[in-house]
Design an enzyme around this catalytic site. Structure first.
Site, mmCIF file in Angstrom:
data_model
loop_
_atom_site.group_PDB
_atom_site.id
_atom_site.type_symbol
_atom_site.label_atom_id
_atom_site.label_comp_id
_atom_site.label_asym_id
_atom_site.label_seq_id
_atom_site.Cartn_x
_atom_site.Cartn_y
_atom_site.Cartn_z
ATOM 1 N N GLU A 177 10.104 15.334 15.386
ATOM 2 C CA GLU A 177 10.434 15.280 13.970
ATOM 3 C C GLU A 177 9.679 16.390 13.241
ATOM 4 O O GLU A 177 8.454 16.382 13.207
ATOM 5 C CB GLU A 177 9.995 13.904 13.454
ATOM 6 C CG GLU A 177 10.678 13.491 12.201
ATOM 7 C CD GLU A 177 10.364 12.049 11.818
ATOM 8 O OE1 GLU A 177 9.230 11.584 12.022
ATOM 9 O OE2 GLU A 177 11.272 11.392 11.282
ATOM 10 N N CYS A 225 13.570 10.359 7.067
ATOM 11 C CA CYS A 225 13.545 9.903 8.461
ATOM 12 C C CYS A 225 14.930 9.976 9.091
ATOM 13 O O CYS A 225 15.055 10.199 10.283
ATOM 14 C CB CYS A 225 13.019 8.483 8.520
ATOM 15 S SG CYS A 225 13.797 7.433 7.293
ATOM 16 N N LYS A 273 0.834 -1.201 0.000
ATOM 17 C CA LYS A 273 0.000 0.000 0.000
ATOM 18 C C LYS A 273 0.867 1.248 0.000
ATOM 19 O O LYS A 273 1.503 1.577 0.995
ATOM 20 C CB LYS A 273 -0.931 0.052 1.227
ATOM 21 C CG LYS A 273 -1.993 1.136 1.033
ATOM 22 C CD LYS A 273 -2.488 1.775 2.295
ATOM 23 C CE LYS A 273 -1.750 2.999 2.728
ATOM 24 N NZ LYS A 273 -1.915 4.196 1.882
ATOM 25 N N GLU A 294 9.945 0.875 10.399
ATOM 26 C CA GLU A 294 11.004 1.868 10.216
ATOM 27 C C GLU A 294 10.326 3.207 10.424
ATOM 28 O O GLU A 294 9.496 3.616 9.612
ATOM 29 C CB GLU A 294 11.608 1.705 8.816
ATOM 30 C CG GLU A 294 12.986 2.322 8.724
ATOM 31 C CD GLU A 294 12.908 3.738 8.258
ATOM 32 O OE1 GLU A 294 12.845 4.623 9.136
ATOM 33 O OE2 GLU A 294 12.911 3.964 7.055
HETATM 34 P P1 NAP Z 1 1.980 8.339 8.179
HETATM 35 O O1 NAP Z 1 0.585 8.680 8.572
HETATM 36 O O2 NAP Z 1 2.791 7.538 9.106
HETATM 37 O O3 NAP Z 1 1.890 7.646 6.727
HETATM 38 C C1 NAP Z 1 2.742 6.627 6.269
HETATM 39 C C2 NAP Z 1 1.932 5.523 5.606
HETATM 40 O O4 NAP Z 1 1.070 4.936 6.561
HETATM 41 C C3 NAP Z 1 1.047 5.992 4.468
HETATM 42 O O5 NAP Z 1 0.946 4.985 3.489
HETATM 43 C C4 NAP Z 1 -0.286 6.158 5.163
HETATM 44 O O6 NAP Z 1 -1.389 6.081 4.289
HETATM 45 C C5 NAP Z 1 -0.276 4.984 6.097
HETATM 46 N N1 NAP Z 1 -1.180 5.111 7.234
HETATM 47 C C6 NAP Z 1 -1.733 6.227 7.757
HETATM 48 N N2 NAP Z 1 -2.536 5.927 8.788
HETATM 49 C C7 NAP Z 1 -2.498 4.573 8.928
HETATM 50 C C8 NAP Z 1 -3.116 3.652 9.828
HETATM 51 N N3 NAP Z 1 -3.929 4.072 10.795
HETATM 52 N N4 NAP Z 1 -2.838 2.343 9.678
HETATM 53 C C9 NAP Z 1 -2.015 1.924 8.716
HETATM 54 N N5 NAP Z 1 -1.410 2.743 7.837
HETATM 55 C C10 NAP Z 1 -1.643 4.058 7.950
HETATM 56 O O7 NAP Z 1 2.773 9.671 7.880
HETATM 57 P P2 NAP Z 1 2.164 11.066 7.365
HETATM 58 O O8 NAP Z 1 0.864 11.362 8.064
HETATM 59 O O9 NAP Z 1 2.141 11.022 5.894
HETATM 60 O O10 NAP Z 1 3.265 12.090 7.871
HETATM 61 C C11 NAP Z 1 3.213 12.574 9.215
HETATM 62 C C12 NAP Z 1 4.588 12.639 9.822
HETATM 63 O O11 NAP Z 1 5.152 11.321 9.838
HETATM 64 C C13 NAP Z 1 5.603 13.455 9.038
HETATM 65 O O12 NAP Z 1 5.529 14.806 9.320
HETATM 66 C C14 NAP Z 1 6.889 12.829 9.512
HETATM 67 O O13 NAP Z 1 7.273 13.381 10.734
HETATM 68 C C15 NAP Z 1 6.536 11.378 9.704
HETATM 69 N N6 NAP Z 1 6.950 10.535 8.537
HETATM 70 C C16 NAP Z 1 8.012 9.714 8.685
HETATM 71 C C17 NAP Z 1 8.435 8.951 7.614
HETATM 72 C C18 NAP Z 1 9.617 8.053 7.716
HETATM 73 O O14 NAP Z 1 10.176 7.679 6.688
HETATM 74 N N7 NAP Z 1 10.017 7.637 8.888
HETATM 75 C C19 NAP Z 1 7.774 9.026 6.395
HETATM 76 C C20 NAP Z 1 6.662 9.859 6.275
HETATM 77 C C21 NAP Z 1 6.274 10.608 7.360
HETATM 78 P P3 NAP Z 1 -2.068 7.442 3.743
HETATM 79 O O15 NAP Z 1 -1.054 8.070 2.881
HETATM 80 O O16 NAP Z 1 -3.247 6.943 3.003
HETATM 81 O O17 NAP Z 1 -2.408 8.275 4.946
#
Ligand code: NAP
Ligand code: MG
Length: 458
Positions: free
Chosen positions: A345, A244, A134, A210
């Protein structure tokens, strides 16, 4: 439907039974098919995620394909491991077989959509698993294109590789709680990672995570400043800080603090913020309007906490950039490590510079975080750098470098940065179960001690 297809392919198709050399050969052909269409993949990455033309073409796509190739090679490894000679209760021959874990649900973020898709799909397929991937809702295009190209090769049996788009809140729980799924691999925020682990607990799925980071970059007093200053900018501002393992906390000795800050600001103000597709652009747009708002909020939080803006980011005035999610770099000085901008972060182009006196204090500040994904040390005395590296609790430590993640080496987090490792043999083995097979060399009654423990009455 995708989960069921992956389950059926795992349980019933010829996929799992392929010999390692056959699976490897097949994956090599898949990588070649992707290589032939690199430009389409790079364009999808750039237009969808806003990564710069240079990053897509010089890094994400070629590095992703090198990583995929490495897993194609690893696939061709004998899945048998020996066990030390066992003589109790009698001589036996023992070995371990590594077998594919099964159906893998994989959820990836929007910051490196292509690379993350490869880091998930490639080890899973190399190990003989089946996949439901996904991608993030913001950035499905390069993963869709990749899966489309792979399907067009006709090399994988139906159901082995599936992709489902849609909101994480909906698709995530389906994958995490389905009894048909054996493993969940997730990259994204620590908050969502916690929820995934809880949901996966209902069926005791294997989980690799991760998650976030707030990686310390420790500049030592003998550092080559020409290298360390530009290296610090690369560590922080690559892809706008949306990585990250970005080096977002720069620790500088008080003896050279003012000089370092002055040089950082001079260099950072020359970074060109612009549209992603221009070859001139160093920093493109942030991923979304909400990410831009969140970065601006963090800048306000930093100001309210008393950090000094040596360089204050703002939306650029260039008319061409008015409708995009652009912001120029921020550098905060006089930052205390307890501030929110030093602990949380930001995921944007914001660097905090923290003063230290003595290496012990630098190490203490570096480790004072819930995260432990990466860290870096800048210095000329490699022995001293190594000593600092050993004291930092993080999964990757760069010495005079940053963002170099090799296909052969493990990547993953200590503490709340994650569970398990990706890449290399370590990442490959996260997709395998371990089976012990015990074969006694003798089957005489005297060699079976259990005859004397449970003895049927005559
Ligand atoms: P996120 O919510 O953690 O999204 C990452 C993935 O998880 C996306 O595919 C997302 O789908 C999915 N997801 C969201 N809610 C979920 C749930 N309840 N159960 C399972 N999967 C779920 O990250 P974000 O909201 O895009 O970003 C928020 C913050 O996360 C950023 O500001 C950053 O600090 C952090 N982040 C960290 C990384 C990393 O590489 N460690 C990467 C991205 C973001 P959808 O796209 O459909 O919501
Ligand atoms: Mg989210």
């Amino acid at each position: 439907m995708a989960i069921r297809a992956a389950r059926t392919a795992f349980d019933e198709s010829e996929w799992v039974a392929l010999r390692p050399s056959q699976r490897s050969e097949l994956l090599h052909k898949i990588v070649s098919a992707l290589e032939a269409r690199q430009q389409e993949l790079a364009d999808a990455e750039m237009y969808n995620g806003g990564c710069t033309w240079r990053k897509a073409n010089l890094m994400d796509i070629p590095v992703g394909l090198i990583n995929f190739r490495h897993f194609a090679e690893l696939a061709d490894s004998e899945p048998i491991e020996s066990v030390p000679q066992i003589t109790f209760p009698a001589m036996s021959y023992n070995h371990v077989r590594r077998e594919p874990i099964g159906v893998c649900g994989q959820i990836i973020p929007w910051n490196f959509p292509f690379l993350m898709a490869i880091w998930k799909i490639a080890p899973a397929l190399a190990a003989g698993c089946t996949v439901v991937l996904k991608p993030a809702s913001n950035t499905p295009l390069s993963a869709l294109k990749m899966v489309e190209i792979i399907h067009e090769t006709g090399l994988l049996p139906p159901g082995v590789l599936n992709l489902v788009t849609g909101p994480g809140e909906v698709v995530g729980p389906e994958l995490c709680t389905s009894p048909l799924v054996d493993k969940i691999a997730f990259t994204g925020s620590t908050e969502v990672g916690r929820g995934i682990m809880q949901q996966a607990a209902s069926t005791i799925k294997k989980v690799t995570l991760e998650l976030g980071g707030k990686s310390p970059s420790i500049l030592l007093d003998d550092a080559d400043l020409d290298l360390a200053i530009d290296g610090s900018l690369w560590a922080t501002f690559m892809h706008n800080g949306q990585a990250c393992e970005s080096g977002t906390r720069l620790l500088v000795p008080s003896s050279i603090y003012d000089e370092v800050v002055e040089r950082l600001v001079a260099r950072a103000s020359r970074l060109k913020v612009g549209i992603a597709s221009s070859g001139e652009t160093d920093i493109g747009p942030l991923i979304s309007a909400s990410q831009l708002r969140s970065v601006e909020e963090y800048i306000q939080i930093g100001l309210a906490e008393g950090a000094k803006p040596a360089l204050l980011g703002s939306r650029p005035t260039d008319p061409e950039l008015q409708n995009g999610f652009f912001i120029t770099p921020t550098i905060f000085t006089d930052v205390d490590n307890s501030m929110r901008i030093a602990q949380e972060e930001v995921f944007g182009p914001v660097l905090v510079v923290i003063k230290y006196d003595g290496i012990d204090e630098a190490v203490r500040i570096a480790n004072d975080t819930i995260y432990g994904l990466a860290a870096g040390v800048w210095g000329r005395d490699i022995e001293r750098c190594m000593s600092v590296a050993q004291q930092i609790r993080a999964g990757t430590i760069w010495i005079n470098d940053w963002h170099v993640l090799n296909a052969e080496a493990p990547f993953g987090g200590y503490k709340q940065s994650g569970i398990g490792r990706e890449l290399g043999e370590w990442g490959f083995k996260e997709y395998q179960e371990i089976k012990h097979i015990h074969v006694p060399l003798n089957n005489n009654r005297q060699t079976k001690f259990w005859f004397d423990i449970v003895v049927p009455q005559e």
